[in-house]
Each structure stands twice: as structure tokens, then as C-alpha cells.
Motif scaffolding. Sequence first.
Motif, PDB file in Angstrom:
ATOM      1  N   ASP A 188       1.038  -1.236   0.000  1.00  0.00           N
ATOM      2  CA  ASP A 188      -0.214  -0.224  -0.004  1.00  0.00           C
ATOM      3  C   ASP A 188       0.824   1.366   0.164  1.00  0.00           C
ATOM      4  O   ASP A 188       0.640   2.189  -0.598  1.00  0.00           O
ATOM      5  CB  ASP A 188      -0.911  -0.058   1.222  1.00  0.00           C
ATOM      6  N   GLU A 189       1.916   1.327   0.695  1.00  0.00           N
ATOM      7  CA  GLU A 189       2.777   2.456   0.578  1.00  0.00           C
ATOM      8  C   GLU A 189       3.448   2.609  -0.555  1.00  0.00           C
ATOM      9  O   GLU A 189       3.718   3.604  -1.240  1.00  0.00           O
ATOM     10  CB  GLU A 189       4.146   2.186   1.622  1.00  0.00           C
ATOM     11  N   ALA A 190       3.731   1.331  -1.213  1.00  0.00           N
ATOM     12  CA  ALA A 190       4.194   1.748  -2.787  1.00  0.00           C
ATOM     13  C   ALA A 190       3.142   2.177  -3.785  1.00  0.00           C
ATOM     14  O   ALA A 190       3.435   2.951  -4.634  1.00  0.00           O
ATOM     15  CB  ALA A 190       4.467   0.212  -3.401  1.00  0.00           C
ATOM     16  N   ARG A 191       1.963   1.599  -3.538  1.00  0.00           N
ATOM     17  CA  ARG A 191       0.650   2.278  -4.411  1.00  0.00           C
ATOM     18  C   ARG A 191       0.511   3.763  -4.008  1.00  0.00           C
ATOM     19  O   ARG A 191       0.305   4.469  -4.960  1.00  0.00           O
ATOM     20  CB  ARG A 191      -0.380   1.531  -3.968  1.00  0.00           C
ATOM     21  N   THR A 192       0.647   4.208  -2.853  1.00  0.00           N
ATOM     22  CA  THR A 192       0.640   5.724  -2.541  1.00  0.00           C
ATOM     23  C   THR A 192       1.757   6.334  -2.987  1.00  0.00           C
ATOM     24  O   THR A 192       1.305   7.319  -3.964  1.00  0.00           O
ATOM     25  CB  THR A 192       0.617   5.649  -0.894  1.00  0.00           C
ATOM     26  N   ALA A 193       2.676   5.969  -3.089  1.00  0.00           N
ATOM     27  CA  ALA A 193       3.942   6.494  -3.937  1.00  0.00           C
ATOM     28  C   ALA A 193       3.602   6.596  -5.565  1.00  0.00           C
ATOM     29  O   ALA A 193       3.878   7.730  -6.208  1.00  0.00           O
ATOM     30  CB  ALA A 193       5.220   5.759  -4.015  1.00  0.00           C
ATOM     31  N   VAL A 194       2.957   5.488  -6.175  1.00  0.00           N
ATOM     32  CA  VAL A 194       2.628   5.751  -7.324  1.00  0.00           C
ATOM     33  C   VAL A 194       1.618   6.681  -7.838  1.00  0.00           C
ATOM     34  O   VAL A 194       1.653   7.596  -8.466  1.00  0.00           O
ATOM     35  CB  VAL A 194       1.985   4.398  -7.853  1.00  0.00           C
ATOM     36  N   LEU A 195       0.692   6.799  -6.804  1.00  0.00           N
ATOM     37  CA  LEU A 195      -0.452   7.777  -6.945  1.00  0.00           C
ATOM     38  C   LEU A 195      -0.071   9.344  -6.462  1.00  0.00           C
ATOM     39  O   LEU A 195      -1.062  10.080  -7.110  1.00  0.00           O
ATOM     40  CB  LEU A 195      -1.560   7.238  -6.258  1.00  0.00           C
ATOM     41  N   SER A 196       0.929   9.629  -5.996  1.00  0.00           N
ATOM     42  CA  SER A 196       1.373  10.783  -5.442  1.00  0.00           C
ATOM     43  C   SER A 196       1.757  11.529  -6.629  1.00  0.00           C
ATOM     44  O   SER A 196       1.612  12.755  -6.404  1.00  0.00           O
ATOM     45  CB  SER A 196       2.603  10.664  -4.588  1.00  0.00           C
ATOM     46  N   THR A 197       1.984  11.127  -7.663  1.00  0.00           N
ATOM     47  CA  THR A 197       2.122  12.222  -9.172  1.00  0.00           C
ATOM     48  C   THR A 197       1.147  12.251  -9.800  1.00  0.00           C
ATOM     49  O   THR A 197       1.050  12.752 -10.861  1.00  0.00           O
ATOM     50  CB  THR A 197       3.374  11.582  -9.718  1.00  0.00           C
ATOM     51  N   LEU A 198      -0.018  11.444  -9.527  1.00  0.00           N
ATOM     52  CA  LEU A 198      -1.109  11.641 -10.231  1.00  0.00           C
ATOM     53  C   LEU A 198      -2.260  12.316  -9.475  1.00  0.00           C
ATOM     54  O   LEU A 198      -3.016  13.112 -10.150  1.00  0.00           O
ATOM     55  CB  LEU A 198      -1.877  10.160 -10.502  1.00  0.00           C
ATOM     56  N   VAL A 199      -2.491  12.300  -8.145  1.00  0.00           N
ATOM     57  CA  VAL A 199      -3.708  13.012  -7.488  1.00  0.00           C
ATOM     58  C   VAL A 199      -2.798  13.764  -6.642  1.00  0.00           C
ATOM     59  O   VAL A 199      -1.915  13.424  -5.957  1.00  0.00           O
ATOM     60  CB  VAL A 199      -4.636  12.170  -7.087  1.00  0.00           C
ATOM     61  N   CYS A 200      -3.657  14.858  -6.030  1.00  0.00           N
ATOM     62  CA  CYS A 200      -3.033  15.721  -4.624  1.00  0.00           C
ATOM     63  C   CYS A 200      -2.908  14.907  -3.371  1.00  0.00           C
ATOM     64  O   CYS A 200      -2.044  14.998  -2.772  1.00  0.00           O
ATOM     65  CB  CYS A 200      -3.813  17.155  -4.552  1.00  0.00           C
ATOM     66  N   ARG A 201      -3.989  14.066  -3.192  1.00  0.00           N
ATOM     67  CA  ARG A 201      -4.354  13.260  -1.977  1.00  0.00           C
ATOM     68  C   ARG A 201      -4.667  12.056  -2.263  1.00  0.00           C
ATOM     69  O   ARG A 201      -5.868  11.514  -2.398  1.00  0.00           O
ATOM     70  CB  ARG A 201      -5.299  14.057  -1.106  1.00  0.00           C
ATOM     71  N   PRO A 202      -3.603  10.910  -2.392  1.00  0.00           N
ATOM     72  CA  PRO A 202      -3.913   9.544  -2.631  1.00  0.00           C
ATOM     73  C   PRO A 202      -4.880   9.108  -1.497  1.00  0.00           C
ATOM     74  O   PRO A 202      -4.544   9.446  -0.395  1.00  0.00           O
ATOM     75  CB  PRO A 202      -2.740   9.100  -2.762  1.00  0.00           C
ATOM     76  N   PRO A 203      -5.911   8.369  -1.749  1.00  0.00           N
ATOM     77  CA  PRO A 203      -6.720   7.909  -0.611  1.00  0.00           C
ATOM     78  C   PRO A 203      -5.848   6.966   0.190  1.00  0.00           C
ATOM     79  O   PRO A 203      -5.179   6.183  -0.240  1.00  0.00           O
ATOM     80  CB  PRO A 203      -8.004   7.353  -1.422  1.00  0.00           C
ATOM     81  N   ALA A 204      -6.415   6.445   1.133  1.00  0.00           N
ATOM     82  CA  ALA A 204      -6.163   5.518   1.945  1.00  0.00           C
ATOM     83  C   ALA A 204      -6.699   4.231   1.661  1.00  0.00           C
ATOM     84  O   ALA A 204      -7.794   4.185   1.291  1.00  0.00           O
ATOM     85  CB  ALA A 204      -6.285   5.792   3.565  1.00  0.00           C
ATOM     86  N   PHE A 205      -6.101   3.031   1.341  1.00  0.00           N
ATOM     87  CA  PHE A 205      -6.784   1.545   1.152  1.00  0.00           C
ATOM     88  C   PHE A 205      -5.855   0.627   1.764  1.00  0.00           C
ATOM     89  O   PHE A 205      -4.503   0.981   2.190  1.00  0.00           O
ATOM     90  CB  PHE A 205      -6.915   1.688  -0.336  1.00  0.00           C
TER      91      PHE A 205
END
Length: 401
Positions: free
Chosen positions: A52-69
Motif C-alpha cells: 500500500d505504501e508503494a501504491r501511495t507513491a505511485v498515486l502521489s504524482t497523479l492526484v494531490c491526496r491519494p486515498p487510504a486503502f
Amino acid sequence: MAKLHVRDFLARFVKPLVAGGDLHVGAPIPLPDLARWETELHDASVESVEVDEARTAVLSTLVCRPPAFLVEAEELALAAGLHNALFLVHPRADAWSVSDRQRRKIIDTALAMVSQPLTRNRTRVLARHALLHNLFAVKRNDVTVSWWTGRARFHGQTPPSRLTAWKGVRRVREETTVVDFDDLLAVPDTAPIIATLLRRTPLTQLLDAHPGAPPLHWEDAVFILRDAELARAVAYRVIPDASPRDQVAGPARLAAAFEQMLERAPDEADVRAVSAFLVHFDALFCLAEINLRELGGKSPLISTVLSAEAAGQRPRGLATLFALPAALASVDPRLATPPGLDDLPALARRWQVHRAQTLELLGEATIDALAQRLRRHLGRANRDPSEVVQLPDPPPPAPTA
């Protein structure tokens, strides 16, 4: 033989799938094992958090606030289905004496795993994209090692050091062959699995694609365009800072999918959303040229990609992409021009130059043909109210005595 725990699958396959690294593909995963893994997820908190931390890093360049999952059962199933698809092209599959009947069973199992329900939930859409964003980048490095007395080939494995030692004395040579998406996941056995998998992650299809990937089904993805943040991210990802042909490749792919959409019976609101999105691409091409020395000069981009010399090399959908504003002008002018265009005089000037140059290179016949196709889907909104609402005929007068 000990059964594989979900911790091992998350660490050896799912995490490198998200963060990058070597994917470890083992024996096919049966449905009972997948059901057991769902019950073991609570014992794999460390591995789940790393994914999940790796997925958050991926989304950090896509959206301002990646959701928690958290890793859920459906995402585990998607990853397991991809794992089984990769097993089908594993170099050892033939050595493990996999019969045709077993291969068919593996394919059916993988299809069952990836056939998760479609979703429009924003968090799930982002979670699935973060899980599968590297799908088109999956590759295998095959190394051939030759020396003075023989040679050996290693599929996706690092040759042992004993074979590569003393390179000068033993005349050791290493040749690396890259096996990419086309040969791994676009072959007959795996293509149906990947096509089903990609329909579950439409954001991945919008952001990234491979020439060998199945075409986008706009009806599955148009809801993303109604999310301003995601639509903006897609628009800026699809047009890279590259050569003119590379700049138009992604938008042309989406326009080609729009052509296929027009051959079906889509909802009118969906046709309008995709039309406006593609017109936005045309505006971005103009925006990139507002600093040209000659503001009224012809577009270098359009001259390159729509020239008569390049007609045979045009990607599918390119003509539709550039003809769309003019075609919409005769069908629904509200969609033909991006909002706010006239607020920037330099941008409006480039827009007019692009439209004139497109008409010159494509011709009125191409624009008129596209307009006719659009009228079948957009004409209903412009009907006169008297044609839509019909009052019942008055009753006949009562007979007189």
C-alpha cells in the motif's frame, strides 16, 4: 509440499509489480488457494502495508491526496490472475509437462480471477491502477551465454557466475534479448485474460497503453472524465514532451476508440464528454505553439503528422482527432470550442490557424463524414420541444340529441 502463504505472494509478486523489480512466477494459483489467502490477509499486515505504501507513491504524482486503502480480496484476485497468465508464457511451463487440458484449466481459472465487478468508485479505481500501472512495462530478459566449448540460454534468470567468469580466457560472450508485452501478454493464451483485466482498470488504459494492448472501451472509462483531477492528469500524461509523432500517438489512440464508440449505441452524455475531452487535446496542441515567432504561421506539428507524405503512416484515429472541432461546429457548436479559449487572444489565434490548416490537409469530405456520424448521437438534444412532447388529441364532441 508446503502451501504458499499470502505473505510470500505479496512480497515476491505483488510488491515488485507495484514498485518495480523481479516478479517471481511459480506454479499456477488455484481458486481454493486464493480463497485461503483472503483469510490469511490479517496475518500479512507487514507485507500489505509495504504494498500500500508503494501504491501511495505511485498515486502521489497523479492526484494531490491519494486515498487510504488496504489490499483487498478483489485486488488479490486480479494479481493472482495476472500471475497465472505469466505462468502460461513461463519458460519452464513446457518442462513441467503442462498438457493442453491443463493449460485450458489455467486460462479458465485466470479469467475467473480477473473477472471482478467493474467499479466507478474513485478509491477502487485508483487502487486498481496503482496495482497494475506497470502492466504494459512487464518484460523478461533472456540471456544467452556462449564460451569456447558451448553455450546456454537463461530465460528471465541471471546466469551463474561460474559461466561468466574468466571472460577473456574462456571467450565468454553475453547477449540479452528483451521479451516485452507483445510476446508475453498479447499472445493467444494470455490475450483474453489481459483484455478482461484491463477492463477492470480503465484508468490504466487511459494513462498508459501499448500498441499490442486491446482497444479502450470508452463506455467503461468515460466516468473518469467527469472527475476534473483525473481528467487533467490523463490529458497531461497522454501528450508527452517528445517528437510530433509521439505527441499525437496517445490522443490518436483515444480518438480511434471514440470511432469504435460511435459505431455502437452509447449514451449521448458519454459521447459529449468524450468529444469535449478530445477537443481539449486540440487546444493543448495550440497552447504549445503560442510562443512561436510567427503566431499566424502554420503549425509544425500538423504539417508533420497530417502531411500528404505521412498519410500512409498516420495512426488510426488521427484524422478524427484533428477533424473533430470542425465536425462538431456543424453539429453542436457548444462542443466545438473549449471554454475560455477567447480569453487568451494568442491561443484563439493559434486555434484558428490549426482549424484552417486541418481543413486544408484533411479536406471537407473527411470532416463532413465525421459530422454525419456525430449527428446520429448528438442530434437528439437539439430537437424542437414540440417534437418531443405530444399532447393527446382532444376527444370527439358528444352527439347532439
